[in-house]
Design a protein around this motif. Structure first.
Motif, mmCIF file in Angstrom:
data_model
loop_
_atom_site.group_PDB
_atom_site.id
_atom_site.type_symbol
_atom_site.label_atom_id
_atom_site.label_comp_id
_atom_site.label_asym_id
_atom_site.label_seq_id
_atom_site.Cartn_x
_atom_site.Cartn_y
_atom_site.Cartn_z
ATOM 1 N N LYS A 159 -65.648 9.276 -65.120
ATOM 2 C CA LYS A 159 -66.896 8.522 -64.971
ATOM 3 C C LYS A 159 -66.716 7.317 -64.055
ATOM 4 C CE LYS A 159 -68.733 9.961 -69.449
ATOM 5 N NZ LYS A 159 -69.209 9.554 -70.808
ATOM 6 N N ILE A 160 -65.561 6.673 -64.165
ATOM 7 C CA ILE A 160 -65.286 5.523 -63.291
ATOM 8 C C ILE A 160 -65.209 5.982 -61.841
ATOM 9 C CG2 ILE A 160 -63.661 3.660 -62.781
ATOM 10 C CD1 ILE A 160 -62.758 3.822 -65.718
ATOM 11 N N ALA A 161 -64.562 7.097 -61.620
ATOM 12 C CA ALA A 161 -64.461 7.634 -60.260
ATOM 13 C C ALA A 161 -65.836 7.966 -59.694
ATOM 14 C CB ALA A 161 -63.569 8.868 -60.248
ATOM 15 N N CYS A 176 -65.977 7.970 -55.586
ATOM 16 C CA CYS A 176 -64.698 8.593 -55.273
ATOM 17 C C CYS A 176 -64.853 10.109 -55.271
ATOM 18 C CB CYS A 176 -63.637 8.204 -56.307
ATOM 19 S SG CYS A 176 -63.182 6.456 -56.264
ATOM 20 N N GLU A 177 -64.139 10.751 -54.382
ATOM 21 C CA GLU A 177 -64.054 12.199 -54.373
ATOM 22 C C GLU A 177 -62.711 12.588 -54.980
ATOM 23 O OE1 GLU A 177 -65.197 13.917 -50.637
ATOM 24 O OE2 GLU A 177 -66.864 12.502 -50.370
ATOM 25 N N LEU A 181 -71.489 13.760 -66.506
ATOM 26 C CA LEU A 181 -71.460 12.740 -65.461
ATOM 27 C C LEU A 181 -72.874 12.467 -64.968
ATOM 28 C CD1 LEU A 181 -68.416 13.960 -63.292
ATOM 29 C CD2 LEU A 181 -68.411 12.179 -65.046
ATOM 30 N N LYS A 182 -73.152 11.211 -64.662
ATOM 31 C CA LYS A 182 -74.465 10.841 -64.136
ATOM 32 C C LYS A 182 -74.626 11.304 -62.691
ATOM 33 C CE LYS A 182 -74.805 6.617 -66.938
ATOM 34 N NZ LYS A 182 -74.893 5.136 -66.877
ATOM 35 N N THR A 183 -73.524 11.337 -61.968
ATOM 36 C CA THR A 183 -73.547 11.655 -60.537
ATOM 37 C C THR A 183 -72.576 12.791 -60.238
ATOM 38 O OG1 THR A 183 -73.966 9.315 -60.072
ATOM 39 C CG2 THR A 183 -73.301 10.696 -58.213
ATOM 40 N N ALA A 184 -73.044 13.781 -59.497
ATOM 41 C CA ALA A 184 -72.151 14.867 -59.081
ATOM 42 C C ALA A 184 -71.115 14.334 -58.091
ATOM 43 C CB ALA A 184 -72.953 15.996 -58.455
ATOM 44 N N ILE A 185 -69.936 14.929 -58.115
ATOM 45 C CA ILE A 185 -68.796 14.473 -57.320
ATOM 46 C C ILE A 185 -68.413 15.533 -56.292
ATOM 47 C CG2 ILE A 185 -66.371 13.743 -57.412
ATOM 48 C CD1 ILE A 185 -66.769 12.881 -60.259
ATOM 49 N N LEU A 190 -56.805 6.351 -58.983
ATOM 50 C CA LEU A 190 -58.009 5.539 -59.176
ATOM 51 C C LEU A 190 -57.715 4.054 -59.033
ATOM 52 C CD1 LEU A 190 -61.015 5.455 -59.910
ATOM 53 C CD2 LEU A 190 -60.338 5.454 -62.329
ATOM 54 N N GLU A 191 -56.570 3.590 -59.539
ATOM 55 C CA GLU A 191 -56.249 2.163 -59.451
ATOM 56 C C GLU A 191 -56.251 1.687 -58.001
ATOM 57 O OE1 GLU A 191 -54.143 3.600 -63.220
ATOM 58 O OE2 GLU A 191 -54.592 4.383 -61.219
ATOM 59 N N GLU A 192 -55.677 2.504 -57.121
ATOM 60 C CA GLU A 192 -55.660 2.127 -55.705
ATOM 61 C C GLU A 192 -57.068 2.098 -55.128
ATOM 62 O OE1 GLU A 192 -51.285 3.610 -54.140
ATOM 63 O OE2 GLU A 192 -52.944 5.045 -54.063
#
Length: 365
Positions: A90-92, A97-98, A115-119, A62-64
């Protein structure tokens, strides 16, 4: 005048290498691998140059990914190792991000976290690499749980090869067969197309069976072949990193005199030694042996003695007209990092990714 060691990154070469990857499998989509700061080539700059050309980027963590988002990269980004804890999910999701899911723990965390958004999820299957991945026996059950979760939008099935740089090797053939066997029931029973991803650089170049919906070229984007020997497709790659410095001193060394730490190199004849402003503090490998080639004014010269933190010494006795200030190519378009790596007991991947911040980077296109 700054210290002369520098890295020149040719973004046009990276774009050309990407076009080569896409031409090999024109019906596939491309996930450009830019983890580890784009293998030392500068992830932000590489992503900006490739964004019009590829469908997706992938990094390790995630940092990258967040660095890319902070610098305006908007294409989807795949996290190859997934999330390391629940707080990252949640940040992803918020940053488009996938995720790779490679364990039962990651599966449970994903399903249980609101999660608010499906991934979009990439389900990694361990077909024989034995680092990360769901076992082939578990794939059906794990896929069903992912498909039933409201947190999951789409699922790609993927694997990774342990030995695809061995052309015709049995291990890769076995991994391909295992992957095909364990996904067959899922593909056969799905209500919609199930997307697949197998090919890294070596597989893309040499294993036609692995060119699926998504290919994941990495080292080939930067112009380095993943193979120890020559193959036709890899011969078209253009190295994107030139690591350069300059001669800063010249001296005559008498027969029997030694050069450098440990006195490991001894002159067998009256010799001329050039000192070059580069060392392991700049990313040049300390394990490089005497004889490792460099290019001075496009002429080959061998390393003489040990690599120190800031300097190397080179035998230029047989070279014509070497002067202080002359350019030195340590690796790049005319001297492969793979060749230098072979003298240092490592691989080109390591050389290009381990470059420190002390060495200035210059981007050209």
């Amino acid at each position: 005048m700054s210290r002369p060691s520098k890295i020149i990154i040719d973004l046009a070469a990276i774009q050309a290498n990407c076009r080569l990857a896409q031409s090999i499998a024109p019906h596939s989509k491309t996930v450009a691998v830019i983890k580890a700061d784009a293998y030392g080539h500068g992830a932000v700059e590489v992503a900006k140059s490739l964004e019009p050309q590829v469908e997706m980027f992938t990094v390790s963590c995630l940092e990258e990914a967040l660095v890319l988002r902070e610098n305006g990269i908007s294409k989807p980004i795949l996290l190859l190792e997934g999330c390391f804890d629940i707080s990252e999910l949640k940040i992803a999701a918020d940053n488009q991000c996938e995720l790779v899911v490679h364990s039962r723990l990651q599966l449970e965390q994903l399903i249980d976290t609101p999660l608010k958004t499906a991934i979009n999820i990439w389900l990694k299957i361990d077909t024989g690499m034995h680092r990360l991945g769901i076992s082939p026996q578990e794939v059906g059950a794990v896929y069903a749980k992912l498909a039933a979760s409201k947190n999951v939008k789409n699922i790609v099935l993927m694997t990774h090869f342990a030995h695809s740089d061995h052309i015709g090797g049995e291990h890769t053939a076995m991994q391909i067969s295992r992957f095909e066997d364990c996904i067959q029931p899922i593909v056969a029973n799905a209500n919609q197309k199930v997307e697949l991803s197998m090919a890294n650089s070596a597989a893309l170049l040499a294993w036609y069976q692995t060119r699926m919906d998504w290919n994941r070229p990495g080292i080939m984007l930067y112009g380095l072949s993943p193979f120890a020997g020559p193959i036709e497709a890899a011969s078209k790659l253009i190295p994107a990193m030139n690591f350069e410095s300059q001669v800063i001193a010249l001296r005559d060394v008498s027969t029997g005199e030694s050069v450098g730490y440990g006195c490991t190199w001894e002159a067998k004849r009256p010799s001329v030694i050039a000192t070059i402003a580069v060392g392991y503090g700049d990313g040049y490998p300390r394990t490089a042996k005497s004889g490792t080639p460099v290019l001075i004014n496009k002429q080959r010269a061998p390393l003489a003695g040990r690599v120190s933190m800031d300097l190397i010494t080179v035998d230029v006795t047989d070279l014509a007209n070497v002067q202080i200030g002359d350019n030195v190519l340590l690796w790049g378009k005319e001297l492969s990092a793979n060749e230098v790596a072979s003298w240092a007991g490592t691989i080109g991947y390591e050389l290009v990714t381990r470059m420190p911040r002390r060495v200035t980077r210059h981007f050209v296109s």
